[in-house]
Design a protein around this motif. Sequence first.
Motif, PDB file in Angstrom:
ATOM      1  N   UNK A   8     134.268  58.193 -17.139  1.00 53.31           N
ATOM      2  CA  UNK A   8     133.679  57.684 -15.902  1.00 53.31           C
ATOM      3  C   UNK A   8     134.246  58.440 -14.696  1.00 53.31           C
ATOM      4  N   UNK A   9     135.546  58.681 -14.716  1.00 53.48           N
ATOM      5  CA  UNK A   9     136.173  59.410 -13.622  1.00 53.48           C
ATOM      6  C   UNK A   9     135.686  60.852 -13.553  1.00 53.48           C
ATOM      7  N   UNK A  10     135.434  61.458 -14.722  1.00 52.40           N
ATOM      8  CA  UNK A  10     134.932  62.834 -14.747  1.00 52.40           C
ATOM      9  C   UNK A  10     133.540  62.917 -14.122  1.00 52.40           C
ATOM     10  N   UNK A  11     132.737  61.873 -14.311  1.00 54.99           N
ATOM     11  CA  UNK A  11     131.427  61.824 -13.651  1.00 54.99           C
ATOM     12  C   UNK A  11     131.615  61.831 -12.139  1.00 54.99           C
ATOM     13  N   UNK A  12     132.487  60.950 -11.638  1.00 52.49           N
ATOM     14  CA  UNK A  12     132.717  60.842 -10.204  1.00 52.49           C
ATOM     15  C   UNK A  12     133.240  62.157  -9.635  1.00 52.49           C
ATOM     16  N   UNK A  55     135.857  51.209 -28.154  1.00 53.81           N
ATOM     17  CA  UNK A  55     137.135  51.614 -28.740  1.00 53.81           C
ATOM     18  C   UNK A  55     138.035  52.287 -27.701  1.00 53.81           C
ATOM     19  N   UNK A  56     137.431  53.149 -26.895  1.00 49.31           N
ATOM     20  CA  UNK A  56     138.195  53.958 -25.941  1.00 49.31           C
ATOM     21  C   UNK A  56     138.035  53.436 -24.517  1.00 49.31           C
ATOM     22  N   UNK A  57     139.162  53.241 -23.841  1.00 53.03           N
ATOM     23  CA  UNK A  57     139.126  52.851 -22.422  1.00 53.03           C
ATOM     24  C   UNK A  57     138.896  54.138 -21.625  1.00 53.03           C
ATOM     25  N   UNK A  58     137.719  54.239 -20.993  1.00 52.08           N
ATOM     26  CA  UNK A  58     137.293  55.516 -20.406  1.00 52.08           C
ATOM     27  C   UNK A  58     137.053  55.471 -18.898  1.00 52.08           C
ATOM     28  N   UNK A  59     137.471  54.401 -18.235  1.00 56.78           N
ATOM     29  CA  UNK A  59     137.249  54.355 -16.789  1.00 56.78           C
ATOM     30  C   UNK A  59     137.987  55.487 -16.086  1.00 56.78           C
TER      31      UNK A  59
END
Length: 292
Positions: A62-66, A54-58
């Motif tokens: 995902x960016x918060x992980x990086x 549902x949510x585009x999370x790249x």
Amino acid sequence: MRILYQLHLSLSYSFKSTHHTSTIVPVQAESCSMSSSQDMPGGTALLLDMDGVLAEVSGSYRAAIIETCKHYGATSITFDTVAEWKARGGCNNDWKLSLDLINTDPNGKKGLTLDEVTETFERFYQGDPDNGLVGLCDLETLIPKKSTLEEICRRIGKERMAIVTGRPRKDCNKFLKLHGIDHMFSVCVCMEDGPPKPDPFPVSQACKLLGIDPDLSVIMVGDTPDDIRAAHAAGCRGVGVATPENAEKAAKEGRSFHDHCALCVAMKGCGADLIVDPGFGDLLEIFPEKAE
């Protein structure tokens, strides 16, 4: 001045808030007998993962992980690294995944606690207004067309639609309300409710709260092997969906995402009944019109 956190990462996906046309991609895995949506029995209930579905999370989770990894010196961690770990399974908790990734990097700070990493992750994701840092969560967009969700809801009813996510409940509710789709889901099973996928609990619990039996007419849609394994373990069907960034990356390279995306290959390998494009519009074929 408010600062929108600038991702100084080589991956600079410029995803626009456009919707993706959905096409069913038949799975060729030995454990899968379905060749197209027409081969699947009619669906009676829909369970949706949130991130990547549902949510585009790249640009957010995902960016918060990086950024969390980078904050603690783990500069070798990339989006591809995260995708590889997600494809292995058992990585539904992004706080713990961040800590594990930091510990694998030779330059990553050692001896960190999960609480420390979680606090840093949440600062990047939620933002830090006191320091003018806007949260990465503000970059999230809705992947499927709202009309697709509305049509499925019309056909089967909100009492047969649920969210099954590893997100904290407050983040789940925030996204649903922000995009005006909260009224379509009568149940949300979140991080706080019990063991995460691939444990069957989240899927089984969603069925229990919906008041339905977990069977092959219940469709669980997810973007990782954990989603597929949880669906099958609960007795439901597991449908994989490519994330927008993976589909777009494959298209730019002139390749098919279902053969070259690590997550899609992994979902096929663990028996996904189908792999679909971002937006999953063709799943409408699985949910028949109500008889007049």
